[in-house]
Scaffold this active site. Structure first.
Site, short mmCIF file in Angstrom:
data_model
loop_
_atom_site.label_atom_id
_atom_site.label_comp_id
_atom_site.label_asym_id
_atom_site.label_seq_id
_atom_site.Cartn_x
_atom_site.Cartn_y
_atom_site.Cartn_z
N ASN A 103 0.81 -1.22 0.00
CA ASN A 103 0.00 0.00 0.00
C ASN A 103 0.84 1.27 0.00
O ASN A 103 0.44 2.29 -0.54
CB ASN A 103 -0.92 0.02 1.22
CG ASN A 103 -1.76 1.27 1.29
OD1 ASN A 103 -2.69 1.46 0.51
ND2 ASN A 103 -1.43 2.16 2.21
N ASP A 195 -8.34 5.51 0.12
CA ASP A 195 -7.15 5.10 -0.61
C ASP A 195 -5.90 5.44 0.21
O ASP A 195 -5.01 4.60 0.39
CB ASP A 195 -7.12 5.81 -1.98
CG ASP A 195 -5.87 5.49 -2.80
OD1 ASP A 195 -5.12 4.59 -2.42
OD2 ASP A 195 -5.67 6.15 -3.83
N ASP A 232 -1.55 -7.00 3.10
CA ASP A 232 -1.81 -5.98 4.11
C ASP A 232 -2.70 -4.87 3.56
O ASP A 232 -2.53 -4.43 2.41
CB ASP A 232 -0.48 -5.40 4.59
CG ASP A 232 -0.64 -4.39 5.70
OD1 ASP A 232 -1.11 -4.78 6.77
OD2 ASP A 232 -0.29 -3.21 5.48
N HIS A 236 -7.42 -0.27 1.37
CA HIS A 236 -6.85 0.98 0.87
C HIS A 236 -6.25 0.84 -0.53
O HIS A 236 -5.60 1.77 -1.01
CB HIS A 236 -5.78 1.48 1.84
CG HIS A 236 -6.23 1.51 3.26
ND1 HIS A 236 -7.04 2.50 3.76
CD2 HIS A 236 -6.00 0.65 4.29
CE1 HIS A 236 -7.29 2.26 5.04
NE2 HIS A 236 -6.68 1.14 5.38
N GLU A 262 -6.22 -8.57 4.23
CA GLU A 262 -6.66 -7.94 5.46
C GLU A 262 -7.56 -6.76 5.11
O GLU A 262 -7.09 -5.68 4.80
CB GLU A 262 -5.46 -7.44 6.27
CG GLU A 262 -5.84 -6.77 7.57
CD GLU A 262 -5.02 -5.53 7.90
OE1 GLU A 262 -5.16 -5.02 9.02
OE2 GLU A 262 -4.26 -5.06 7.03
#
Length: 491
Positions: A103, A195, A232, A236, A262
């Protein structure tokens, strides 16, 4: 064979390069008790160097090999230690699940100046400024690696937003590039568009970024030969990216790489379903809704109706895509998503995830081995925390491996006492589970005529008297007040 995963770390796992050595040492033990997959922490160099848990990734190609961010090893050890740990797991028939944090990136090497729009932190779709210039650490050169494995250099065009701007108060700044005039599309409307999470938010509409991450996935697999990925912070990240990335990873490796995302949304099953739909089922998700129910049941005691424990959960809606948990590194006491279960309820929660036919259970390291740590609370005071081993958890994992098979009969008639039986199959004898959150109970349950005349005993040793199965395959099983019993055939 029933699969069981373990998260083999927690937020306060000891550093100094000890974890990879511990994995290697305990591989045989994990195999013997029935663990089939081990989820390992982020293994690449992070901004915090040897002190970082790993969720502030700096260089994905540095697995503890290069002198960057204050040293060569990560918190968990060197690249060679990591390779030896994963080899030991594979030698004992255990699948390796690696933690993938795509991310954001942290710890840029140089500053750059570029145009941004500051946005409302509670509604990221709303700009609160006209375009203006800021200076931020968005250039990543990885000088310590000297282009080994990849010569790709990250700059501000690789990111969609930052929270640091030199000389300005902290805020969220959306970067103006050629790849889009707003944030990427994500599932859900939290904060308008969630995001942006932290650090330098990666721009997945940049084809050069996507190409580099596709290349890295194959490279990482070539180093470690992992069998699965834990993804992870997927809430987002554009679901379109992960559909493409996982397809490419599976094609490049020739393996059906397992994936679990997740998407932490306690009590919001509609969001988990929406994410599975948006990714065309290319990954599983942690059942944060079931965890939410566990927390409620744990805190409510005998006021909780156990018949509702699986209501509005991924395990009920999409059992084939549900990874079930009782805790993780984020839900630990003193952590951001703190939501621990009370000790009395932990064995009950593990019975719910280990012995039923639906869901893929994930054990948490402190519940099997214990943990002690000190950290500051939200009030600024220091707290010493000790997490104790869950009684009989090792036996419960073994019992899942040996007995949790075959036809399942549910007995969910009572608010404070629920149970079920698994009849077993040609190779495995069955098991009967009885749970109470109030008084001691006895409940007649059918486990099958094949056990007529057989004696069943409580694996968890709450009752020394055996249950004898009648000619019709029924037995009067019992459990203690506020506890769980697991009955298996004496033979």
């Amino acid at each position: 064979m029933n699969g069981t995963m373990i998260q083999f770390f927690h937020w306060y796992t000891e550093g100094n390069g000890k974890l990879w050595k511990e994995v290697k040492e305990k591989a045989q033990y994990l195999s013997e008790i029935g663990i089939t997959s081990v989820w390992l922490p982020p293994a690449y160099k992070a901004d915090g160097g040897g002190y970082s848990v790993g969720y502030d990734p700096y260089d994905l190609f540095d697995l503890g090999e290069f002198d960057q961010k204050g040293g060569i090893p990560t918190k968990y050890g060197t690249k060679q230690d990591y390779i030896e740990a994963t080899q030991a797991l594979h030698e004992h028939g255990i699948r390796v699940i690696v933690d993938v944090v795509l991310n954001h990136k942290a710890g840029g090497d140089e500053k750059e100046t570029f145009n941004v729009v500051q946005v409302d932190e509670n509604d990221r779709n709303r700009g609160v400024s006209e375009p203006f210039e800021i200076t931020s650490y968005t250039k990543f050169n990885f000088d310590g690696r000297q282009n080994k494995y990849s010569d790709f250099k990250w700059d501000f065009t690789c990111f969609s937003g930052v929270s640091y701007a030199e000389g300005k108060d902290s805020g969220i700044y959306r970067i103006i590039t050629d790849y889009g005039d707003n944030w990427e599309n994500v599932v859900g409307f939290e904060k308008g568009n969630y995001d942006y999470l932290m650090y330098n938010d990666i721009e997945f509409r940049n084809p050069y970024v996507v190409g580099e991450l596709n290349y890295w996935g194959k490279w990482y697999h070539d180093q470690i030969k992992f069998d699965g990925v834990r993804l992870d912070a997927v809430k987002h990240i554009s679901p379109e990216f992960y559909k493409q990335w996982l397809y490419t990873l599976r094609e490049n490796t020739g393996k059906n790489i397992f994936a679990v995302g997740e998407y932490w949304a306690p009590g919001k099953i509609d969001l988990l379903k929406a994410y599975l739909d948006a990714t065309d089922g290319c990954m599983s998700l942690f059942d944060s809704s079931l965890h939410h129910n566990f927390v409620e049941a744990s805190n409510a005691g005998n006021q909780y109706d156990l018949r509702n424990i699986f209501n509005n959960t991924l395990t009920t809606l999409r059992p084939d895509k549900s990874v079930t948990v009782t805790a993780n590194h984020d839900t630990m006491p003193l952590q951001a998503l703190e939501a621990p279960l009370q000790d009395w309820f932990k064995p009950i929660a593990y019975a719910f995830i280990l012995f039923r036919q639906d869901g893929y259970p994930c054990i948490f390291y402190p519940d099997l081995f214990g943990a002690k740590y000190t950290d500051k609370g939200t009030d600024g005071n220091d707290y010493e925390i000790e997490l104790f081993k869950v009684g009989y958890l090792e036996h419960m994992i073994k019992a899942r491996t040996m007995h949790a098979y075959g036809f399942q009969r549910d007995y969910f008639e009572d608010a404070n006492c629920v149970g079920w039986t698994r009849e077993g199959d040609e190779e495995h004898s069955g098991i009967a589970i009885l749970i109470s959150n109030k008084d001691a109970y006895t409940k007649p349950m059918e486990i099958g005529k094949r056990y007529a005349g057989k004696e069943f005993y409580d694996l968890l040793e709450h009752n020394n008297e055996p249950v004898i199965i009648d000619e019709n395959g029924w037995g009067d099983f019992n459990c203690p007040a506020g506890g769980v019993s697991a009955w298996i055939c004496k033979e």
